[in-house]
Design an enzyme around this catalytic site. Structure first.
Site, short mmCIF file in Angstrom:
data_model
loop_
_atom_site.label_atom_id
_atom_site.label_comp_id
_atom_site.label_asym_id
_atom_site.label_seq_id
_atom_site.Cartn_x
_atom_site.Cartn_y
_atom_site.Cartn_z
CG ASP A 1 -1.89 -0.83 1.26
OD1 ASP A 1 -2.44 -0.63 -0.01
OD2 ASP A 1 -2.58 -1.22 1.62
C1 GLC Z 1 -1.57 -3.67 5.59
C2 GLC Z 1 -2.78 -4.01 4.88
C3 GLC Z 1 -3.25 -4.38 3.49
C4 GLC Z 1 -1.53 -4.17 2.14
C5 GLC Z 1 -0.02 -4.44 3.90
C6 GLC Z 1 1.45 -4.37 2.64
O1 GLC Z 1 -0.93 -5.22 5.99
O2 GLC Z 1 -4.03 -4.42 5.42
O3 GLC Z 1 -3.80 -4.66 2.79
O4 GLC Z 1 -1.38 -5.03 1.25
O5 GLC Z 1 -0.34 -4.12 4.48
O6 GLC Z 1 1.07 -2.05 2.76
C1 GLC Z 2 -0.58 2.72 5.41
C2 GLC Z 2 0.26 1.41 6.69
C3 GLC Z 2 -0.06 -0.05 5.65
C4 GLC Z 2 -1.55 0.28 5.72
C5 GLC Z 2 -2.70 0.81 5.06
C6 GLC Z 2 -3.45 1.35 5.20
O1 GLC Z 2 -0.54 3.09 4.30
O2 GLC Z 2 1.62 1.35 6.35
O3 GLC Z 2 -0.29 -1.09 5.73
O4 GLC Z 2 -2.14 -1.50 4.62
O5 GLC Z 2 -2.36 2.08 5.82
O6 GLC Z 2 -4.23 2.15 5.03
#
Ligand code: GLC
Ligand code: GLC
Length: 812
Positions: A485
């Site tokens: 993300d």
């Molecule tokens: C969080 C989110 C997931 C994403 C991950 C890596 O765990 O829930 O959707 O893939 O972060 O950014």
């Molecule tokens: C932030 C976090 C990631 C998560 C995302 C969800 O980017 O670092 O882990 O998946 O928020 O909104």
């Protein structure tokens, strides 16, 4: 250092001190009514949706940690204490908390009075039951006073902590049975047809429903005036902050015990049957609920039903090996966490406030991978719900709200890995059940039934989305981000407060993801297999041809010499390459491309995995990237916003460790695969709980990486895709029992000293008793015998009508 121990026989983790490094919580509830509860009785309760239908109030960001919950106070002379230690924090003479599957218990004592509290949500009803037993171990008779306390949330948990100008005037309650039953009915007069209750199965000596009267203005739950006085005030809340508190004066002879049953419930009435008199709520269903659980026998029976339910679920995949840690994780805790993540997605934990994200599209699809064998019917419904939030072009809302099942337009779409996860989840469901009918279900797009198509058409949209959104190197476009993300290659945010998730264009014509290429190769093939099962060989052929193109791009433009490139940014510069100053190697494409089979023939896979071991490994797990970003890179986004070693910036993001472990099994390295599994495995991590800090019975999303000050420290426990992926890894790849469309395949890949093991697997109506003779080999089936007959290959042929399969596999 440990703060408790596993009691495998009881299927419990036993916490022996309330002062764990962080609150160690459990989840109660299996279907629609849920509670989070910590080892010091903190937490809260909701019905279906942690944001919209919150029953009790919790204060995030509180000091001290975790100090609103459902509390019992015992006043014994001048001593006031709580069985869970918080909130009064009187030193206890003994304390023990047991977190079990869907229930928790506390056994504590002070001055020879023992309190035993059992809390759980019964399978059948929308309520949480607390059975409280007080025992007088003094040599003399004792008089103690028992108080209960819950603080109501005014339903919408988000609004509840913001909209005070309204909320401080809306609170309403009713009290019946002399105070034994307290009804919380805020907003019932207008658009709600639900209320909450807190009742006890005995006559009480007092009650309160106004917080300020019970606690005293300026007091917290650690020092309620009413408890100090030994007497409730009988307050009836009108606005402000409604609560429910009972006072029970208990006389106990020496050696005597008394038990009280408290029920915290959610009640819905039909729209046309809300009232029994003007302004008096219809209490019939509440009265029935309270009557159902008003005896110890009824409560014990309901707990028994819950325990049987779990025993049944856990009998679907059961291993017995010489490694008790593996057995404990596989047979109990990993599957339990899979169920919790399936129920909660990323909504409600001690790190997810329950008011932010709803259900994630990619998260829920992945959660399903670890859950589908347990309750396939619910997985089926979930797939349909998720697919219903997809758009006609195959893209999808990134999140949806569990109550309405509608896509969340605040965040919208544009996460280009999302569509492919739908194929992953559907394929796993069908491999588990053989139920092809799901592919023919009519499923709406964006919840609009007038444009519904079959689920198979949805999968085709998913597949085509990636096939038609490619960049200059023939690799899939990344959009807002892919699985990571925080890799926001089209974002370019310069001002604080702009969400990395939504700022900037959702599409960019240049930035590409090698990770999505890996997904496309893996799930594109799974899509082709589904097409074949439906008899559409032309579609399967077309799909494989598309997959081939992306495969080629991955091993050319996606290859950096010693490992896979992570991505190309909006200027077509490499991300995750030796050419970069920071962030030269990322874990995701190494794990996912190799597990998808990319680069094995070409000799790239082994190289990529070796690079991971050399550059990313630590004793606590594999870091997500190296070297960590030391400054903010506008062109990369959030990934470079975290201080080095945390989260996506070189943290150990546990979710993708199993991808590398799986990749190692694909190339036959059992020793290394297990080594990776072991490093983040809770049962191993338990030994250094003082460093790891989060619960030792579940995975955390992140463990601080080598660059961080607190290397090895966990954060964001419970709600993480790590649960599903580690279960897939250990159960399907390391222990090697993998469901295919044609039956179970047996192909373990274990460390050479693992020893023989047995697995019971219930699958498509039959029970498989599998015994594996290891012979010191890491991988490779030398012989497979099924019901006495030798079988070629790895797959146990399905035989109509056969309910028991005795399977002997010999490695070598
Ligand atoms: C969080 C989110 C997931 C994403 C991950 C890596 O765990 O829930 O959707 O893939 O972060 O950014
Ligand atoms: C932030 C976090 C990631 C998560 C995302 C969800 O980017 O670092 O882990 O998946 O928020 O909104």
């Amino acid at each position: 250092m440990k703060f408790g121990y596993f009691d495998d026989k009881a299927l419990e983790y036993v916490i022996t001190t309330p002062k764990t490094p962080l609150p160690w919580i459990n989840y109660l509830g299996n279907k629609e009514f849920f509670s989070l509860i910590s080892n010091t009785c903190g937490g809260y309760t909701f019905y279906k949706d942690a944001k919209l239908l919150r029953l009790t109030r919790y204060r995030y960001n509180n000091v001290p940690y975790d100090n609103n919950g459902k509390y019992f106070y015992i006043k014994d002379g001048d001593t006031i204490w709580n069985p869970g230690w918080q909130p009064v924090k009187t030193a206890l003479d003994s304390y023990e908390c047991r977190h079990g599957l869907g229930y928790s218990t506390w056994t504590s004592s002070k001055n020879d009075v023992e309190a035993k509290v059992l809390t759980f949500v019964p399978m059948e009803d929308n309520c949480e039951i607390s059975k409280v037993t007080l025992t007088n171990n003094k040599k003399t008779d004792a008089k103690v006073t028992l108080f209960s306390y819950v603080e109501w949330c005014l339903w919408n948990a988000d609004d509840d902590m913001k909209n005070f100008q309204r909320n401080l005037s809306t609170g309403e309650v009713e009290v019946t049975d002399g105070g034994s039953v307290i009804y919380h009915k805020t907003e019932y007069r207008e658009r709600r047809n639900h209320y909450a209750i807190y009742g006890v199965n005995t006559k009480v000596d007092g009650f309160d429903t106004s917080r300020d009267d019970f606690l005293g203005a300026y007091n917290g739950p650690d020092s309620p005036d009413a408890v100090a006085a030994g007497k409730c005030t009988g307050s009836v809340a009108s606005g402000w902050s409604p609560i429910a508190a009972h006072q029970i004066d208990v006389e106990l002879k020496a050696g005597e015990s008394k038990t009280f049953i408290f029920t915290l419930g959610y009640i819905e009435n039909p729209e046309d049957d809300k009232w029994e008199a003007p302004s008096v709520v219809n209490k019939k269903p509440a009265v029935a609920m309270l009557a159902k659980y008003n005896t110890e026998a009824a409560v014990d029976e309901a707990l028994d039903v819950l325990k049987k339910y779990w025993n049944e679920l856990l009998s679907i995949y059961h291993v017995s090996s010489s490694n008790e840690k593996v057995d404990r994780m596989v047979n109990i805790w990993n599957q339990y966490q899979c169920m919790v993540t399936f129920n909660m997605s990323r909504s409600a934990s001690y790190y997810e406030s329950g008011i932010g994200r709803g259900m994630g599209f990619r998260d829920s699809c992945q959660d399903l991978l670890g859950f589908v064998h347990l309750i396939p019917d619910r997985a089926r419904q979930r797939i349909i719900d998720i697919a219903s939030t997809q758009f006609q072009d195959g893209s999808a809302y990134h999140q949806y709200q569990p109550l309405t099942k509608k896509g969340n337009s605040d965040i919208g779409s544009g996460f280009n890995d999302d569509p492919l996860w739908l194929i992953a989840g559907t394929s796993a469901y069908i491999r588990e059940t053989g139920d092809l009918s799901i592919l023919k279900e009519m499923v709406p797009f964006d919840n609009d039934m007038s444009v519904a198509k079959t689920l198979m058409d949805h999968l085709k949209c998913s597949f085509n989305f990636t096939a038609t959104h490619k960049g200059p190197h023939g690799l899939p476009l990344i959009g807002r981000a892919d699985w990571n993300d925080c890799l926001n290659l089209n974002c370019f945010s310069e001002h604080p407060g702009e969400s990395f998730q939504t700022f900037g264009p959702s599409e960019g014509p240049v930035a590409e993801s090698v990770f999505i290429a890996g997904m496309f190769v893996k799930y594109g093939e799974e899509y082709a297999q589904l097409a074949e099962l439906l008899g559409d060989n032309a579609e399967a052929e077309r799909a494989r041809a598309e997959v081939k193109k992306v495969y080629e791009a991955a091993i050319t433009a996606g290859w950096d010499g010693e490992w896979f490139v992570r991505a190309y940014d909006a200027n077509s510069n490499k991300v995750g390459s030796k050419e970069c100053e920071e962030g030269q190697i990322y874990i995701e494409p190494q794990g996912f491309c190799v597990l998808a089979g990319i680069g094995i023939e070409e000799g790239l896979a082994e190289k990529a995995l070796k690079s991971v071991e050399e550059k990313l490994d630590t004793k606590y797990g594999i870091m997500i990237l190296q070297p960590a970003y030391t400054k903010y890179h506008l062109e990369l986004g959030e990934v470079s916003s975290y201080p080095p070693g945390y989260k996506e910036n070189a943290g150990i993001f546990c979710h993708n460790n199993p991808w590398v472990s799986i990749a190692e099994t694909v190339v036959g390295h059992g020793n290394r695969a297990f080594d990776i599994y072991r490093k983040t495995c809770p049962a191993y991590v338990e030994e250094f709980s003082e460093i790891h800090a989060t619960e030792p019975y579940v995975y955390s999303q992140m463990v601080a990486g080598r660059d961080a000050k607190f290397h090895g420290q966990g954060k964001n426990s419970w709600l993480t895709g790590t649960a599903a992926w580690t279960f897939v890894n250990i159960s399907q790849y390391i222990l090697g029992v993998y469901p295919t469309h044609n039956g179970l395949s047996i192909n373990p890949c274990v460390p050479e000293d693992f020893g023989d093991f047995q697995i019971t697997r219930k699958y498509r109506g039959a029970t498989y008793n599998i015994s594996v003779k290891q012979n010191g080999a890491q991988k490779g089936i030398k012989s497979l015998t099924v019901n006495g007959k030798a079988v070629e290959g790895n797959v146990i042929p399905y035989e109509e009508g056969v309910k028991e399969y005795t399977v002997e596999a010999v490695l070598g």
